[in-house]
Write a protein that holds these residues in place. Sequence first.
Motif, PDB file in Angstrom:
ATOM      1  N   TYR A  33       4.084   1.565  -8.877  1.00 16.65           N
ATOM      2  CA  TYR A  33       2.854   1.364  -8.108  1.00 16.65           C
ATOM      3  C   TYR A  33       1.644   0.671  -9.224  1.00 16.65           C
ATOM      4  N   SER A  34       1.493   1.240 -10.003  1.00 12.68           N
ATOM      5  CA  SER A  34       0.575   0.407 -10.970  1.00 12.68           C
ATOM      6  C   SER A  34       0.148  -0.131 -11.588  1.00 12.68           C
ATOM      7  N   PHE A  35       1.957  -0.154 -12.354  1.00 13.77           N
ATOM      8  CA  PHE A  35       2.553  -2.195 -13.074  1.00 13.77           C
ATOM      9  C   PHE A  35       2.486  -3.035 -11.613  1.00 13.77           C
ATOM     10  N   PHE A  36       2.619  -2.731 -10.796  1.00 12.53           N
ATOM     11  CA  PHE A  36       2.769  -3.948  -9.493  1.00 12.53           C
ATOM     12  C   PHE A  36       1.115  -4.387  -9.340  1.00 12.53           C
ATOM     13  N   TYR A  37       0.560  -3.350  -9.067  1.00 15.62           N
ATOM     14  CA  TYR A  37      -0.930  -3.557  -8.415  1.00 15.62           C
ATOM     15  C   TYR A  37      -1.493  -4.051  -9.208  1.00 15.62           C
ATOM     16  N   SER A  38      -1.187  -3.527 -11.047  1.00 14.95           N
ATOM     17  CA  SER A  38      -1.709  -4.427 -11.704  1.00 14.95           C
ATOM     18  C   SER A  38      -2.453  -6.111 -11.746  1.00 14.95           C
ATOM     19  N   PHE A  39      -0.797  -6.522 -10.816  1.00 15.71           N
ATOM     20  CA  PHE A  39      -1.274  -7.351 -10.591  1.00 15.71           C
ATOM     21  C   PHE A  39      -1.880  -8.793 -10.022  1.00 15.71           C
ATOM     22  N   PHE A  40      -2.611  -7.760  -8.574  1.00 12.60           N
ATOM     23  CA  PHE A  40      -3.216  -8.179  -7.698  1.00 12.60           C
ATOM     24  C   PHE A  40      -4.185  -8.057  -8.133  1.00 12.60           C
ATOM     25  N   ASN A  41      -4.983  -8.884  -7.099  1.00 16.65           N
ATOM     26  CA  ASN A  41      -6.486  -8.267  -6.480  1.00 16.65           C
ATOM     27  C   ASN A  41      -6.078  -7.834  -5.562  1.00 16.65           C
ATOM     28  N   TYR A  42      -7.249  -6.238  -5.715  1.00 16.71           N
ATOM     29  CA  TYR A  42      -6.953  -5.956  -4.653  1.00 16.71           C
ATOM     30  C   TYR A  42      -8.172  -4.483  -4.662  1.00 16.71           C
ATOM     31  N   SER A  43      -9.450  -5.006  -3.466  1.00 20.57           N
ATOM     32  CA  SER A  43     -10.104  -4.627  -3.507  1.00 20.57           C
ATOM     33  C   SER A  43     -10.281  -3.300  -1.841  1.00 20.57           C
ATOM     34  N   MET A  44     -10.719  -2.141  -2.245  1.00 22.51           N
ATOM     35  CA  MET A  44     -10.829  -1.362  -0.726  1.00 22.51           C
ATOM     36  C   MET A  44     -11.202  -1.527   0.291  1.00 22.51           C
ATOM     37  N   TYR A  45     -11.817  -3.626  -0.139  1.00 24.28           N
ATOM     38  CA  TYR A  45     -13.215  -3.641   0.675  1.00 24.28           C
ATOM     39  C   TYR A  45     -12.334  -4.729   1.684  1.00 24.28           C
ATOM     40  N   THR A  46     -11.706  -5.697  -0.007  1.00 18.81           N
ATOM     41  CA  THR A  46     -10.462  -7.210   1.140  1.00 18.81           C
ATOM     42  C   THR A  46      -9.639  -5.983   1.396  1.00 18.81           C
ATOM     43  N   ARG A  47      -8.707  -6.431   2.871  1.00 20.77           N
ATOM     44  CA  ARG A  47      -7.882  -5.779   3.345  1.00 20.77           C
ATOM     45  C   ARG A  47      -6.943  -5.362   2.648  1.00 20.77           C
ATOM     46  N   LYS A  48      -6.953  -6.916   2.639  1.00 21.03           N
ATOM     47  CA  LYS A  48      -5.075  -7.418   1.898  1.00 21.03           C
ATOM     48  C   LYS A  48      -5.120  -7.598   0.481  1.00 21.03           C
ATOM     49  N   ILE A 251     -11.265   4.367 -15.817  1.00 20.69           N
ATOM     50  CA  ILE A 251     -10.492   3.903 -14.542  1.00 20.69           C
ATOM     51  C   ILE A 251     -11.229   4.788 -13.216  1.00 20.69           C
ATOM     52  N   TYR A 252     -11.629   6.001 -13.283  1.00 23.31           N
ATOM     53  CA  TYR A 252     -12.185   6.165 -12.331  1.00 23.31           C
ATOM     54  C   TYR A 252     -13.328   5.638 -12.092  1.00 23.31           C
ATOM     55  N   GLU A 253     -13.896   4.878 -12.399  1.00 24.16           N
ATOM     56  CA  GLU A 253     -14.928   3.990 -12.394  1.00 24.16           C
ATOM     57  C   GLU A 253     -14.864   3.100 -11.563  1.00 24.16           C
ATOM     58  N   ASN A 254     -13.859   2.830 -12.010  1.00 24.08           N
ATOM     59  CA  ASN A 254     -13.543   1.639 -11.155  1.00 24.08           C
ATOM     60  C   ASN A 254     -12.667   1.488  -9.896  1.00 24.08           C
ATOM     61  N   ALA A 255     -11.604   2.503  -9.923  1.00 24.43           N
ATOM     62  CA  ALA A 255     -10.645   3.018  -8.600  1.00 24.43           C
ATOM     63  C   ALA A 255     -12.185   3.767  -7.774  1.00 24.43           C
ATOM     64  N   PHE A 256     -13.100   4.602  -8.238  1.00 24.18           N
ATOM     65  CA  PHE A 256     -13.888   5.082  -7.360  1.00 24.18           C
ATOM     66  C   PHE A 256     -14.849   4.939  -6.829  1.00 24.18           C
ATOM     67  N   ARG A 257     -15.568   4.181  -7.688  1.00 24.93           N
ATOM     68  CA  ARG A 257     -17.230   4.019  -7.432  1.00 24.93           C
ATOM     69  C   ARG A 257     -16.777   2.185  -7.466  1.00 24.93           C
ATOM     70  N   TYR A 258     -16.054   1.334  -7.334  1.00 22.50           N
ATOM     71  CA  TYR A 258     -16.279   0.248  -7.484  1.00 22.50           C
ATOM     72  C   TYR A 258     -14.907  -0.087  -6.258  1.00 22.50           C
ATOM     73  N   TRP A 259     -14.101   0.551  -6.785  1.00 23.05           N
ATOM     74  CA  TRP A 259     -13.102   0.096  -4.883  1.00 23.05           C
ATOM     75  C   TRP A 259     -12.384  -0.667  -5.786  1.00 23.05           C
ATOM     76  N   ASP A 260     -12.021  -0.400  -6.986  1.00 25.79           N
ATOM     77  CA  ASP A 260     -11.334  -1.973  -7.289  1.00 25.79           C
ATOM     78  C   ASP A 260     -10.074  -1.369  -8.127  1.00 25.79           C
ATOM     79  N   ILE A 261      -9.005  -1.685  -6.594  1.00 21.65           N
ATOM     80  CA  ILE A 261      -7.702  -0.991  -7.356  1.00 21.65           C
ATOM     81  C   ILE A 261      -7.150  -1.799  -8.164  1.00 21.65           C
ATOM     82  N   GLY A 262      -7.456  -2.758  -7.755  1.00 18.89           N
ATOM     83  CA  GLY A 262      -6.212  -3.935  -8.432  1.00 18.89           C
ATOM     84  C   GLY A 262      -7.036  -3.431 -10.133  1.00 18.89           C
ATOM     85  N   MET A 263      -7.710  -3.617 -11.179  1.00 21.46           N
ATOM     86  CA  MET A 263      -8.486  -3.686 -12.381  1.00 21.46           C
ATOM     87  C   MET A 263      -8.257  -1.799 -12.816  1.00 21.46           C
ATOM     88  N   ALA A 264      -8.175  -0.949 -11.692  1.00 24.85           N
ATOM     89  CA  ALA A 264      -7.977   0.423 -11.979  1.00 24.85           C
ATOM     90  C   ALA A 264      -6.776  -0.021 -12.452  1.00 24.85           C
TER      91      ALA A 264
END
Lengths: 295, 258
Positions: A33-48, A251-264
């Motif tokens: 999952y991590s490897f896969f979504y590391s190639f995506f722009n994926y924020s919890m704010y943008t749906r897709k 990692i925690y900050e990127n995922a759970f403060r900025y909700w930037d799942i792609g970067m995390a």
Amino acid sequence: MKKKYRSPRFKPYLFLLPSLIFLMIFTYFPIAYSFFYSFFNYSMYTRKPIFCGLGNYVKMIHDPIFWQVVYNNVLYGAFTIFPTMFLALILAILIDEVKSLKGFYQIGIFYPTVIPMTAAAMVWMFMYDPSLGIINQFLGLLHLPQPGWLGDSKTSLLSLIIMAIWKNLGYYMLLYLAGLQLLPKELYEVADIEGAGWFRKHYYITFPLISPTTLFIFIVSLIQSFKAFTQVYLMTQGGPGYSSSVLIFYIYENAFRYWDIGMASALTSVMILSLLFLVLLIFGVFGKKVTYSLV
Amino acid sequence: MTVVTLIPLYLIIIMAFKPGNVIFHGNYLLPSLKLFLGNFKVVFESAPFFTYLVNTVIVVSGILILQLVLIIPAAYAFARMKFKGSGILFILYVIQIMLPLEALIVPNYMIIRKFGLIDTRISMILPFIASGYGTFLLRQVFKQIPQELEDAAIIDGCNHLKFLWYILIPLARPTIVAFSIVSIVTHWQDYLWPLIATNSPEVRTLTIGLGMFVQQESGADWGVLMAATLFISAPILVLFLALQRTFIRSFMTSGMKG
């Protein structure tokens, strides 16, 4: 004998199945999952999630905070692993040789491993208090400079390092103590007859023969150094600035403060790869050189 | 050296039993002569620490029981059965030892969310139960048990499960105890995963409770904070002191390599 209704060839897999399912769901699927979504722009704010190729990695290497965090992680690792291992070995040798109060020393040095990191963080926050804390009060008595510890960007990481040494020392000491019991006593008897002193004896006999334990502790403490989250979160929040932030906290900050799942996810991938790389490197370099016990 | 390492514990204990207004009067290193329990009263009145304790016990014992249920058969298969792919499968378990779950919080959070398990006690248990470390440790012990014993048991009519239950598990008891103690100590400390997997006080654990308590009581006196700190550490410390030898031996053998 009754005929079994199920071919015994399936049996081993049946025994493995339950644990394998959970291993897949919570370890291997997440890695993929991590490897896969590391190639995506994926924020919890943008749906897709939108494919962005190496976008996250490019952003990462141009991010000064990322490099600061990596640098901190290296410093934190180096200055917790080696001093702790060295102290642990010396203490193990001393405790092994001591005649009385062995149990007291063991408990006194080992208990920090048992108490929760949260509790440890609490009492060390008090001890590091610049005015009331016991450390600065003591330094004051000796007329030494009193640093700001957790609140000062020059000493915040050092403060975490000192606490980590205290927390892990006892565990590594016990591992060394276990290793010492396996060493052949005759070698020391010979050394005594030959008139070798305490220092020479341990330098030439204990240090080389204990190396399998050292290798093991090296790996364990390396993994530990990547896990340093609780103390960072509770004691400094990575600050001041980013002076005491480490990879896992970033990692925690990127995922759970900025909700930037792609970067995390990209950061997680970097962490997984560097951890596995370092472990294999250590095994590769030292694994063969390790002197195995004579027995 | 031992005296130095003991200072933090000493401070927690003496400060927990001192009223806030006298902590910094005179020499705070001396214990107070009267046993003051007011700090504990403040702690229990301002946060549900007993709920946290119950949750922690549920989570820690849940993890341990499920771990044993999963890893004992797995270790048995790896130690005493021949099958295709055993080498590769075993490597999967070994790699997991090197990858702390803390590294995988982001994907695990997404998974737990998909299952709709966010903010439940079970979410704090599941990710930890397939322990590669435990499988590895038990496999070493199961392997050492002589083949003749297994042959004899089979002649006497034992199947795999009976052999495992009546012979291997009792023989591997010290290692199972050692693994259990390491597991309890480790998961009593869990912080990062419970922090992101839960958000309401009804399901949260002691460590998270203490962290929230500090934020809520910021500027509160150190006596109260140390009372809370003592409360979350006490169960595990008491267990440690009661079973010193077992604890020490467990951690000593936790690094056993085969």
